[in-house]
Design a protein around this motif. Structure first.
Motif, mmCIF file in Angstrom:
data_model
loop_
_atom_site.group_PDB
_atom_site.id
_atom_site.type_symbol
_atom_site.label_atom_id
_atom_site.label_comp_id
_atom_site.label_asym_id
_atom_site.label_seq_id
_atom_site.Cartn_x
_atom_site.Cartn_y
_atom_site.Cartn_z
ATOM 1 N N ASP A 100 -30.870 28.326 0.296
ATOM 2 C CA ASP A 100 -31.742 27.157 0.257
ATOM 3 C C ASP A 100 -32.662 27.199 1.482
ATOM 4 N N ARG A 101 -33.951 27.320 1.230
ATOM 5 C CA ARG A 101 -34.918 27.465 2.304
ATOM 6 C C ARG A 101 -34.878 26.283 3.270
ATOM 7 N N ASP A 102 -34.727 25.086 2.743
ATOM 8 C CA ASP A 102 -34.722 23.898 3.597
ATOM 9 C C ASP A 102 -33.458 23.821 4.449
ATOM 10 N N GLU A 103 -32.332 24.203 3.871
ATOM 11 C CA GLU A 103 -31.059 24.200 4.593
ATOM 12 C C GLU A 103 -31.034 25.299 5.661
ATOM 13 N N ASN A 104 -31.687 26.417 5.360
ATOM 14 C CA ASN A 104 -31.651 27.583 6.246
ATOM 15 C C ASN A 104 -33.045 27.945 6.757
ATOM 16 N N ILE A 105 -33.804 26.953 7.177
ATOM 17 C CA ILE A 105 -35.182 27.183 7.629
ATOM 18 C C ILE A 105 -35.235 28.131 8.830
ATOM 19 N N ASP A 106 -34.271 28.027 9.747
ATOM 20 C CA ASP A 106 -34.252 28.926 10.909
ATOM 21 C C ASP A 106 -33.946 30.362 10.482
ATOM 22 N N LEU A 107 -32.994 30.535 9.564
ATOM 23 C CA LEU A 107 -32.682 31.866 9.046
ATOM 24 C C LEU A 107 -33.903 32.474 8.365
ATOM 25 N N CYS A 108 -34.613 31.670 7.579
ATOM 26 C CA CYS A 108 -35.827 32.154 6.916
ATOM 27 C C CYS A 108 -36.843 32.647 7.940
ATOM 28 N N ALA A 109 -37.005 31.910 9.025
ATOM 29 C CA ALA A 109 -37.934 32.328 10.078
ATOM 30 C C ALA A 109 -37.461 33.630 10.724
ATOM 31 N N GLU A 110 -36.163 33.736 10.980
ATOM 32 C CA GLU A 110 -35.622 34.961 11.585
ATOM 33 C C GLU A 110 -35.846 36.179 10.690
ATOM 34 N N LEU A 111 -35.806 35.958 9.373
ATOM 35 C CA LEU A 111 -35.968 37.058 8.417
ATOM 36 C C LEU A 111 -37.412 37.212 7.929
ATOM 37 N N ASP A 112 -38.327 36.439 8.499
ATOM 38 C CA ASP A 112 -39.738 36.478 8.094
ATOM 39 C C ASP A 112 -39.933 36.157 6.613
ATOM 40 N N VAL A 113 -39.220 35.149 6.145
ATOM 41 C CA VAL A 113 -39.376 34.676 4.772
ATOM 42 C C VAL A 113 -40.165 33.372 4.846
#
Length: 105
Positions: A56-69
């Motif tokens: 879930d992009r909203d739940e894992n917004i920091d992870l998405c940023a770390e992975l360049d998603v």
């Protein structure tokens, strides 16, 4: 499909260290995500060598940023904690496009 709990990149890489996974980045509000979601069970069945995990992009917004998603829906494949490939952009994706991505890994 399993849903990834909130975590950072280091925790994710530990979680998938000995697995072959495809992360499916999505959000409930995303119309293009809702477009591909009905095809996901067939894709999962066809590519059963992978474990598919919803992120879930909203739940894992920091992870998405770390992975360049920065666009969803998006997909990243990993094997033993190493990235195999990514299909990451903000465009709508069809079942054929997702299968072509996986076939090309």
């Amino acid at each position: 499909m399993k849903t990834l709990p909130k975590m950072d990149q280091n925790a994710l890489l530990t979680e998938i260290a000995d697995k072959k996974v495809i992360l499916f980045f999505t959000a409930d509000w995303c119309p293009d995500c809702r477009f591909i979601k009905p095809a996901m069970p067939a894709i999962e069945e066809k590519y059963s060598q992978f474990e598919f995990i919803t992120v879930d992009r909203d739940e894992n917004i920091d992870l998405c940023a770390e992975l360049d998603v920065y666009g969803i829906p998006s997909f990243i494949a990993f094997e033993n904690g190493q990235e195999l490939g990514r299909f990451v952009n903000k465009d709508r994706k069809t079942q054929a496009e997702v299968e072509s991505f996986i076939d090309g890994l």
